[in-house]
Scaffold this active site. Structure first.
Site, PDB file in Angstrom:
ATOM      1  NE  ARG A  21      -6.541   0.687  -4.254  1.00 52.45           N
ATOM      2  CZ  ARG A  21      -5.719   0.534  -3.214  1.00 52.45           C
ATOM      3  NH1 ARG A  21      -4.658   1.316  -3.112  1.00 52.45           N
ATOM      4  NH2 ARG A  21      -5.951  -0.391  -2.304  1.00 52.45           N
ATOM      5  CB  SER A 105      -5.198   2.403   0.679  1.00 56.18           C
ATOM      6  OG  SER A 105      -4.198   2.283   1.667  1.00 56.18           O
ATOM      7  CG  HIS A 106      -1.156   4.812   0.024  1.00 53.85           C
ATOM      8  ND1 HIS A 106      -1.301   3.452   0.125  1.00 53.85           N
ATOM      9  CD2 HIS A 106      -0.348   5.028  -1.040  1.00 53.85           C
ATOM     10  CE1 HIS A 106      -0.600   2.873  -0.832  1.00 53.85           C
ATOM     11  NE2 HIS A 106      -0.012   3.798  -1.548  1.00 53.85           N
ATOM     12  CE  LYS A 115      -7.763  -1.876   0.817  1.00 52.41           C
ATOM     13  NZ  LYS A 115      -6.873  -1.623   1.988  1.00 52.41           N
ATOM     14  CG  ASP A 246      -2.986   2.764   5.603  1.00 51.58           C
ATOM     15  OD1 ASP A 246      -3.700   2.667   6.617  1.00 51.58           O
ATOM     16  OD2 ASP A 246      -2.962   1.899   4.710  1.00 51.58           O
ATOM     17  CG  ASP A 248      -7.273   1.594   4.151  1.00 53.14           C
ATOM     18  OD1 ASP A 248      -6.088   1.944   4.299  1.00 53.14           O
ATOM     19  OD2 ASP A 248      -7.594   0.480   3.691  1.00 53.14           O
ATOM     20  CG  ASP A 250      -5.380  -1.346   5.841  1.00 55.26           C
ATOM     21  OD1 ASP A 250      -4.684  -0.329   5.683  1.00 55.26           O
ATOM     22  OD2 ASP A 250      -5.610  -2.167   4.922  1.00 55.26           O
ATOM     23  NE  ARG A 251      -0.328   0.456   4.275  1.00 50.66           N
ATOM     24  CZ  ARG A 251       0.566   1.171   3.590  1.00 50.66           C
ATOM     25  NH1 ARG A 251       1.828   0.827   3.600  1.00 50.66           N
ATOM     26  NH2 ARG A 251       0.178   2.231   2.926  1.00 50.66           N
ATOM     27  CG  HIS A 333      -0.853  -4.843   5.451  1.00 50.12           C
ATOM     28  ND1 HIS A 333      -2.135  -4.367   5.576  1.00 50.12           N
ATOM     29  CD2 HIS A 333      -0.352  -4.270   4.336  1.00 50.12           C
ATOM     30  CE1 HIS A 333      -2.405  -3.533   4.591  1.00 50.12           C
ATOM     31  NE2 HIS A 333      -1.337  -3.450   3.818  1.00 50.12           N
TER      32      HIS A 333
END
Length: 457
Positions: A21, A105-106, A115, A246, A248, A250-251, A333
């Site tokens: 990242r 992500s965020h 990832k 979030d 992406d 995933d959460r 998660h």
């Protein structure tokens, strides 16, 4: 714009514990990402890699550069285009191929990242390949000679991803529900319509427009300021629940019909009970910051709770070792054996809505049974010497009668009477992270004040 040569010399700023990242153009550019794609292809070999990306303006170009590097190494690449991170994990499991997801992500719009996973959505972290990739790129390892380039194909997996999730959680018999969903201009705006299509759920959409500049709020639902709009909309519309994803997707974070947040620990316990009903006696993983109510409830329902360190690589490794059916973290998660042990907030959300739709009471009543203690949430303190401050806290509490201390991940202190706290150093910033749990809010605040007086003193 940095020179490629600088980043070939040192990529320490972008290779994190679990992913890659950095700032686009300064730390990550197409040259570096192409080399990362080639290095990843050399690491995992054939027959192919699946690549997805989020809605950030830089994501398609970086994903294409990564694919070019992998193809030059003779590896086929399947591009699935726009995807949530858990959709990429689905693709990796469904196609049995290693995967790369382009997202930060965020993080703000100026950032992007990657990832990585092996076939079957198995994680790639520092100890399982990231360090090798970094070394390969920093040393400017040449492409292998005489390689026949791989092939590039495009494939749309959104419908298959949505159908797979709906098979895992049956909502067809649910009572009608109204649910507000705040996608935060992230990938939930892309996946939610397909996942919920045909279900007895009325979706009230918020910020479904894909926009990597995040014009409405940061796509991080764990920060209370980022769910204010969702809370207000739930109350305004009389919805049964609210979901916030979030960037992406995933959460997933949940609020009840009053607009009140439901702790991820309560969601972990609720989903664990549902998974144990399908697989009695199964193992459930929880990290050490999760409420102690989680292992209590798991045990009460015949399951075996297993405690682990914070972080998806530890959770997934422990799930593989124990054959666990489910795992949950305080960070929202949620990991499922039936989803290749990968994390998917969408599947957790479906479980919550299924549980709600199976009975007539409100979500606040349903989740109250899984919320046994008060918690502080994560409190960060900037310190000049993490080790010294941690030691000061340990010294203060180890001398007290009846105190139990372990150092599985940072410092966990169990006090007489049931209260406990965990103090962990950040891996990337000069911070100490404090989490406290006790019988009630007053006891939590008293313990927070006591620990912070040492940390910040």
């Amino acid at each position: 714009m940095c020179s490629r040569e600088f980043w070939v010399r040192d990529l320490s700023g972008v290779f994190k514990a679990y992913d890659i990242r950095g700032l686009v153009g300064e730390q990550l550019d197409t040259d570096v990402v192409r080399d990362i794609g080639a290095a990843f292809a050399r690491l995992v070999g054939g027959p192919g890699i699946v690549v997805g990306h989020d809605m950030r303006a830089s994501s398609p170009g970086l994903a294409s550069a990564f694919a070019t590097g992998a193809i030059q190494e003779g590896v086929d690449v399947t591009m699935i285009g726009l995807a949530s991170t858990d959709m990429l994990y689905f693709a990796s499991g469904h196609l049995d191929r290693p995967g790369a997801m382009f997202t930060a992500s965020h993080n703000p719009a100026a950032y992007n990242g990657i990832k990585l996973c092996r076939a079957g959505a198995s994680p790639v972290g520092q100890d399982s390949g990231l360090a090798d990739i970094r070394r390969d790129v920093e040393q400017d390892a040449p492409n292998r000679p005489g390689i026949t380039p791989g092939r590039l194909e495009a494939r749309d997996l959104l419908a298959e991803y949505a159908a797979y999730l709906r098979r895992l959680v049956d909502l067809t018999g649910s009572r009608p529900l109204k649910v507000v969903v705040d996608a935060g201009n992230g990938m939930g705006g892309y996946t939610v319509p397909s996942v919920f299509e045909g279900l007895p759920i009325e979706i009230v959409p918020m910020y479904f427009e894909l926009d990597g500049s995040f014009p409405n709020h940061e796509a991080n639902p764990l920060d209370p300021k980022n769910i204010v709009d969702l809370q207000a909309k739930v109350r305004e519309t009389g919805a049964d629940a609210g979901l916030a994803f979030d960037g992406d997707a995933d959460r997933c974070f949940v609020v009840d019909e009053r607009g009140e947040p439901v702790s991820p620990s309560a969601i972990t316990a609720l989903v664990a009970v549902r998974e144990l009903a399908k697989d009695p006696g199964g193992t459930v993983i929880h990290n050490l910051i999760t409420s102690k109510g989680v292992p209590e409830i798991v045990a009460e329902h015949g399951g075996k709770p297993v405690r682990t360190r914070v972080g998806h690589s530890f959770i997934k490794a422990e799930m593989a070792r124990t054959g666990a059916i489910f795992g949950g973290e305080h960070s929202a998660h949620y990991y499922f054996r039936d989803f290749w042990r990968a994390d998917t907030g969408m599947l957790a959300a479906l479980h919550v809505l299924a549980a709600l739709g199976e009975q007539s009471g409100p979500l606040s009543e349903l989740t109250s049974a899984y919320s046994r203690y008060a918690a502080s949430g994560e409190i960060n303190s900037t310190v000049t010497d993490q080790v010294a401050r941690m030691l000061a806290v340990k010294d203060s509490y180890s001398a007290r009668s009846g105190v139990e201390i372990d150092e599985l991940d940072g410092l966990t202190v169990q006090l007489p009477g049931g209260a406990w706290f965990n103090l962990r150093p950040s891996n990337t910033e000069p911070l100490l992270r404090l989490n406290v749990e006790a019988a009630n809010a007053e006891a939590v605040q008293a313990l927070v004040d006591e620990v912070l007086a040492i940390v910040r003193g």
